[in-house]
Design a protein around this motif. Structure first.
Motif, PDB file in Angstrom:
ATOM      1  N   LEU A 126       0.824  -1.207   0.000  1.00 18.00           N
ATOM      2  CA  LEU A 126       0.000   0.000   0.000  1.00 18.00           C
ATOM      3  C   LEU A 126       0.858   1.256   0.000  1.00 18.00           C
ATOM      4  CD1 LEU A 126      -2.641  -1.090   2.681  1.00 18.00           C
ATOM      5  CD2 LEU A 126      -3.129  -0.670   0.270  1.00 18.00           C
ATOM      6  N   ALA A 127       2.092   1.124  -0.470  1.00 19.90           N
ATOM      7  CA  ALA A 127       3.065   2.212  -0.352  1.00 19.90           C
ATOM      8  C   ALA A 127       2.610   3.497  -1.022  1.00 19.90           C
ATOM      9  CB  ALA A 127       4.409   1.765  -0.940  1.00 19.90           C
ATOM     10  N   GLY A 128       1.773   3.407  -2.066  1.00 21.63           N
ATOM     11  CA  GLY A 128       1.357   4.609  -2.769  1.00 21.63           C
ATOM     12  C   GLY A 128       0.153   5.293  -2.174  1.00 21.63           C
ATOM     13  N   ASP A 129      -0.403   4.746  -1.110  1.00 19.85           N
ATOM     14  CA  ASP A 129      -1.624   5.283  -0.529  1.00 19.85           C
ATOM     15  C   ASP A 129      -1.361   5.981   0.801  1.00 19.85           C
ATOM     16  OD1 ASP A 129      -3.111   2.276  -1.644  1.00 19.85           O
ATOM     17  OD2 ASP A 129      -3.424   4.250  -2.529  1.00 19.85           O
ATOM     18  N   ASP A 130      -2.379   6.687   1.261  1.00 18.09           N
ATOM     19  CA  ASP A 130      -2.355   7.271   2.597  1.00 18.09           C
ATOM     20  C   ASP A 130      -2.693   6.142   3.566  1.00 18.09           C
ATOM     21  OD1 ASP A 130      -2.550   8.719   4.884  1.00 18.09           O
ATOM     22  OD2 ASP A 130      -4.316   9.864   4.285  1.00 18.09           O
ATOM     23  N   ALA A 131      -1.691   5.333   3.901  1.00 13.54           N
ATOM     24  CA  ALA A 131      -1.912   4.126   4.704  1.00 13.54           C
ATOM     25  C   ALA A 131      -1.295   4.274   6.090  1.00 13.54           C
ATOM     26  CB  ALA A 131      -1.328   2.912   4.001  1.00 13.54           C
ATOM     27  N   VAL A 132      -2.044   3.808   7.089  1.00 18.82           N
ATOM     28  CA  VAL A 132      -1.600   3.862   8.483  1.00 18.82           C
ATOM     29  C   VAL A 132      -1.787   2.481   9.096  1.00 18.82           C
ATOM     30  CG1 VAL A 132      -2.032   4.849  10.765  1.00 18.82           C
ATOM     31  CG2 VAL A 132      -2.210   6.299   8.730  1.00 18.82           C
ATOM     32  N   LEU A 133      -0.797   2.015   9.823  1.00 17.62           N
ATOM     33  CA  LEU A 133      -0.882   0.740  10.542  1.00 17.62           C
ATOM     34  C   LEU A 133      -0.781   1.005  12.030  1.00 17.62           C
ATOM     35  CD1 LEU A 133      -0.795  -2.354  10.902  1.00 17.62           C
ATOM     36  CD2 LEU A 133       1.675  -2.240  10.455  1.00 17.62           C
ATOM     37  N   THR A 134      -1.806   0.585  12.777  1.00 16.45           N
ATOM     38  CA  THR A 134      -1.783   0.670  14.235  1.00 16.45           C
ATOM     39  C   THR A 134      -1.637  -0.738  14.790  1.00 16.45           C
ATOM     40  OG1 THR A 134      -3.179   2.652  14.299  1.00 16.45           O
ATOM     41  CG2 THR A 134      -3.066   1.318  16.304  1.00 16.45           C
ATOM     42  N   LEU A 135      -0.514  -0.992  15.466  1.00 16.72           N
ATOM     43  CA  LEU A 135      -0.276  -2.294  16.091  1.00 16.72           C
ATOM     44  C   LEU A 135      -0.711  -2.241  17.549  1.00 16.72           C
ATOM     45  CD1 LEU A 135       3.260  -3.167  14.682  1.00 16.72           C
ATOM     46  CD2 LEU A 135       1.068  -4.168  13.990  1.00 16.72           C
ATOM     47  N   ILE A 136      -1.536  -3.184  17.942  1.00 14.92           N
ATOM     48  CA  ILE A 136      -2.037  -3.266  19.318  1.00 14.92           C
ATOM     49  C   ILE A 136      -1.264  -4.380  20.004  1.00 14.92           C
ATOM     50  CG2 ILE A 136      -4.082  -3.647  20.741  1.00 14.92           C
ATOM     51  CD1 ILE A 136      -5.719  -2.633  18.289  1.00 14.92           C
ATOM     52  N   ARG A 137      -0.386  -4.000  20.894  1.00 17.79           N
ATOM     53  CA  ARG A 137       0.608  -4.943  21.415  1.00 17.79           C
ATOM     54  C   ARG A 137      -0.023  -6.210  21.996  1.00 17.79           C
ATOM     55  NH1 ARG A 137       5.847  -4.735  22.530  1.00 17.79           N
ATOM     56  NH2 ARG A 137       5.941  -2.506  22.053  1.00 17.79           N
ATOM     57  N   ASP A 138      -1.088  -6.073  22.785  1.00 17.76           N
ATOM     58  CA  ASP A 138      -1.683  -7.251  23.429  1.00 17.76           C
ATOM     59  C   ASP A 138      -2.968  -7.697  22.728  1.00 17.76           C
ATOM     60  OD1 ASP A 138      -3.150  -5.055  24.142  1.00 17.76           O
ATOM     61  OD2 ASP A 138      -3.385  -5.607  26.258  1.00 17.76           O
TER      62      ASP A 138
END
Length: 274
Positions: free
Chosen positions: A236-248
């Motif tokens: 998704l490198a060309g998009d306005d992409a955000v990844l939120t990692l939830i640790r638990d």
């Protein structure tokens, strides 16, 4: 439909397919307010999940609070929809998702949508925007929220881990069964699902959605490793992409704090793209 059955209350049905492939798809549609300018929310559930789950229900409630529309539905062979689960493939369920989206546009006047895809629903969402863009209708999707997305899961997560017994079952019986912690019935994976999955791969090049994408992913997910979400981000490198990692966070992301994060993300995106 028995309107006296509480489980059937509020369900609308859409016929999809032709001839022997025709099936009734169950939907729940919340109409938007008259002054609504926000995109309508479309829920795309996961493998063997239905539209009555916690995340889907909470999403519908938030849409009502925002004054926008919300469309939930069950894939064929799931929940209140017709059809046999063992006949399901990504192409079949994608056809149903697109039919529901088209139905929403014709009946609700839905011009823009915010797709929320959970697990397999994330794969369906990515394929749906691909098909809409082929039609010249990519602008109908204003944003996407993907929850523990599982694009290409049949070829990336299932096939590489097949045991000899499962491979033999696929060859001889056309399916194999796998125990699941999410219910009493085993998961069923058919040869048709796996072969069709190869034809629907998305992790092979740049995924051009043309809209903002926000991924929510648990790092303690036993079904879809968080590294799968990281790999999706690379495509998704060309998009306005955000990844939120939830640790638990686990695969379901259905705890109160996970639901709150989903609703916050959907609300923020809906407002931003309105």
């Amino acid at each position: 439909m028995n309107k006296d059955d509480p489980a059937e209350s509020g369900i609308e049905r859409l016929m999809v397919g032709e001839g022997a492939a025709e099936r009734a798809i169950a939907m729940r549609i919340d109409r938007p307010g008259s002054e609504n300018r926000l995109p309508h929310v479309v829920w795309l559930g996961g493998y063997r999940s239905d539209m009555t789950g916690t995340k889907a229900a909470e999403l519908a409630r938030r849409a009502v609070e925002l004054g926008t529309g919300c469309i939930r539905f069950d894939y064929s062979g799931h929940g209140a929809s017709g059809g046999q689960f063992v006949e399901g493939t990504i192409s079949r369920w994608l056809e149903e998702a697109l039919a529901v989206m088209d139905h929403a546009r014709s009946t609700l006047g839905t011009q823009r949508m915010l797709l929320v895809g959970s697990s397999m629903g994330g794969w369906i969402a990515l394929r749906a925007i691909e098909e809409l863009r082929k039609r010249g209708e990519g602008g109908r999707v204003g944003a996407m929220v993907l929850i523990a997305p599982a694009p290409d899961f049949t070829s990336e997560l299932v096939e590489p881990n097949l045991t000899d017994a499962e491979r033999n079952s696929l060859a001889e019986r056309g399916f194999f069964e796998e125990p699941t912690p999410y219910g009493p019935d085993a998961n069923i994976y058919t040869r048709a699902l796996i072969e069709d999955g190869r034809a629907n791969r998305v992790l092979e090049g740049l995924i051009d959605t043309g809209c903002p994408v926000h991924i929510l992913q648990g790092m303690n997910d036993p079904d879809v490793p968080f590294t799968h979400a990281v790999r999706l981000m690379e495509h998704l490198a060309g998009d306005d992409a955000v990844l939120t990692l939830i640790r638990d966070g686990d695969h379901r992301l259905s705890r109160p704090q996970d639901i709150a994060k989903m609703l916050e993300t959907v609300s923020s995106l809906a407002t931003a793209v309105s």
